[in-house]
Design a protein around this motif. Structure first.
Motif, PDB file in Angstrom:
ATOM      1  N   ASN A  93       5.343  87.881  31.545  1.00 47.09           N
ATOM      2  CA  ASN A  93       6.283  86.893  31.818  1.00 47.09           C
ATOM      3  C   ASN A  93       7.608  86.894  30.735  1.00 47.09           C
ATOM      4  O   ASN A  93       7.424  87.843  29.954  1.00 47.09           O
ATOM      5  N   CYS A  95       9.210  84.489  28.616  1.00 40.45           N
ATOM      6  CA  CYS A  95       9.574  83.069  27.915  1.00 40.45           C
ATOM      7  C   CYS A  95      10.486  83.260  26.901  1.00 40.45           C
ATOM      8  O   CYS A  95      10.163  84.107  25.960  1.00 40.45           O
ATOM      9  N   CYS A  98       9.381  83.364  23.072  1.00 38.91           N
ATOM     10  CA  CYS A  98       8.064  84.074  22.697  1.00 38.91           C
ATOM     11  C   CYS A  98       8.385  85.530  22.677  1.00 38.91           C
ATOM     12  O   CYS A  98       8.852  86.340  23.318  1.00 38.91           O
ATOM     13  N   GLU A 138       0.285  87.273  29.006  1.00 39.93           N
ATOM     14  CA  GLU A 138      -0.226  87.191  30.384  1.00 39.93           C
ATOM     15  C   GLU A 138       0.142  88.491  31.095  1.00 39.93           C
ATOM     16  O   GLU A 138       0.771  88.543  32.203  1.00 39.93           O
ATOM     17  N   LYS A 212       4.826  82.576  35.362  1.00 34.93           N
ATOM     18  CA  LYS A 212       5.231  81.287  34.645  1.00 34.93           C
ATOM     19  C   LYS A 212       6.104  80.753  34.733  1.00 34.93           C
ATOM     20  O   LYS A 212       6.413  79.389  34.749  1.00 34.93           O
TER      21      LYS A 212
END
Ligand code: SAM
Ligand code: SF4
Length: 466
Positions: A93, A95, A98, A138, A212
């Motif tokens: 993912n 994000c 992060c 993930e 996500k």
């Protein structure tokens, strides 16, 4: 393509309607709400919103002292300790906040082998931990989901001397109902997952790639977990992405949905504030940074709103912030944490493979000594879920205050285990003193239960619980 329901239980219109009158309530209204909160049946969304606009220092103090009173009534002096165990920082993912995000080339990637997971677990056991939170990015290694199941089994199977991990909670990608059944079989305690933000437009802005991106798949995760029989779930929001008032009301909607559908809300709520992370601009400059003052207010209000839900504070926060939040309602803290896979063995915690910067770098023993000096009783208890006291059963026991006849003796016996097996001389003597003070404050029923348990542990028996 995964098909799933839309998370209509999050209704932005309702939240915005409630927040529209951004007015500080009158002192008499605040005090009325505090009287209601003391009955410990919780507060409505509207009441939470009104309290969130209180700015008057005197009224804020009254909110704080009510939160403290409620916390002490339900949890006594107990404070549950745990440690995160990061097994992989690979992630598909993107994000933006992060360090693990897929395109971050500044991050050193690592997925632990089962031998390395066992090694990390042994270090945590030697520190005195009994409960860990397994965390992963993930992207699954070639073994697929079996890797996660194997990792949980490795943690449970690792033992040294008297030590073992007795509860493995997880913070992993949202799963299908079938995979949740497998996680249940693997004996997980809590399934924890943060929605990050309940505000759809913000959610879309910060999740750029991968599964996500799907808000609804994430928001409906606890429905699938509960359908699979996992009734201890932990929710949270990454504070700093959007308006904190919106987020706590959305959490209350989520809470309401689970209570209506499954008869029980989440077991815990976490309050992560965004911390700087390698390769992330937004993490150093959160668009809706929550000030310390608002953070304290929010925690106290949530203690009033959902009195029986555990509240978790991680080592993202500094020792000082953590100390203050303990008096406002926090009931679980992590200690001695590393957020890089292999970080316990490697020692310092490598900023180039960590998820975010930590605010509290103290060892478990330092945290234990500190909370003992503040009069809190560190608990390494894992009894409830092993006795089947989860979900609705836990709440039924907790609500009339009955839980103190289980939790308090269990906290004392597991703390005694910690002192006997892992504490240095100073921590041990301070801890023993605290145990005798605790015994003096117990009622007859609690002492009759706790004393024989303590004596068993002192004679060398382990894992003594009711
Ligand atoms: N990958 C899974 C996920 O995203 O839910 C689970 C693990 S993820 C490492 C756990 C949590 O770390 C995320 O839900 C997010 O809230 C939090 N997190 C990510 N970046 C962060 C940051 N910069 N500061 C504080 N917490 C952060
Ligand atoms: Fe991956 Fe989770 Fe980090 Fe997002 S928050 S990049 S999903 S590890």
């Amino acid at each position: 393509m995964i098909t799933h329901e839309r998370a209509d239980f999050i209704c932005e219109q309702e939240i915005e309607g409630i927040l529209a009158h951004r007015q500080s309530p009158k002192p008499a209204q605040v005090r009325e709400l505090l009287v209601k909160a003391r009955e410990m049946h919780g507060l409505s969304m509207d009441e939470v919103a009104r309290l969130s606009f209180v700015e008057d220092p005197e009224l804020l103090q009254e909110i704080f002292s009510t939160a403290k009173q409620i916390k002490e009534e339900i949890y006594g002096t107990r404070l549950v300790l745990f440690a995160p165990l990061y097994i992989s920082n690979r992630c598909a993912n993107e994000c933006t906040y992060c360090a693990f995000r897929a395109t971050n080339t500044a991050l050193k990637r690592r997925t632990l082998t089962q031998a390395e997971i066992a090694e990390e677990t042994r270090i945590l056991i030697r520190q005195g931990h009994k409960r860990v939170l397994v965390v992963a990015g993930e992207a699954l290694p070639p073994q697929g989901f079996q890797y996660i199941l194997d990792s949980i089994a490795t943690v449970y199977d690792t033992r040294i001397g008297n030590g073992e991990i007795r509860r493995v909670n997880v913070n992993l990608a949202p799963q299908t109902t079938e995979r949740f059944r497998q996680l249940k079989q693997a004996n997980i305690g809590t399934f924890q997952l943060f929605q990050e933000t309940y505000h759809r437009p913000t959610y879309a802005e910060v999740h750029l790639k991968g599964l996500k991106r799907d808000y609804d798949w994430r928001a409906t995760v606890f429905d699938r977990a509960m359908e699979a029989g996992i009734d201890d779930v932990g929710m949270g929001v990454l504070f700093g992405l959007y308006d904190w008032r919106f987020e706590i009301l959305a959490m209350m909607q989520h809470f309401r949905h689970l209570e209506e559908k499954f008869g029980v809300g989440p077991h815990t709520i976490s309050f992560p504030r965004m911390e700087p992370a390698v390769g992330s601009d937004i993490a150093s400059k959160p668009p809706h940074a929550v000030s310390d003052a608002d953070f304290m207010k929010m925690i106290a209000i949530m203690r009033l709103a959902v009195p029986y839900t555990g509240m978790i504070m991680s080592t993202r926060e500094t020792a000082e912030v953590r100390r203050t939040t303990l008096a406002l309602g926090v009931s679980q803290i992590s200690a001695g944490s590393r957020t890089d896979p292999g970080g316990y063995k490697d020692g310092e915690g490598d900023p180039n493979s960590s998820q975010f910067q930590l605010g509290d770098h103290r060892t478990v023993e330092e945290v234990v000594s500190d909370v003992v000096s503040l009069g809190y009783l560190p608990s390494f208890c894992t009894a409830c879920y092993r006795m089947g006291r989860t979900g609705q059963d836990f709440m039924d026991l907790a609500k009339p205050g009955e839980i103190k006849y289980h939790c308090h003796p269990n906290a004392l016996s597991t703390f005694q285990e910690y002192l006997s097996d892992y504490a240095g001389p100073q921590a041990k003597s301070a801890g023993e003193k605290l145990i005798s003070i605790e015994l003096q404050h117990m009622d007859g029923q609690q002492t009759a239960c706790a004393l024989p348990m303590l004596n068993k542990v002192r004679r060398g028996e382990r894992d003594v619980f009711v």
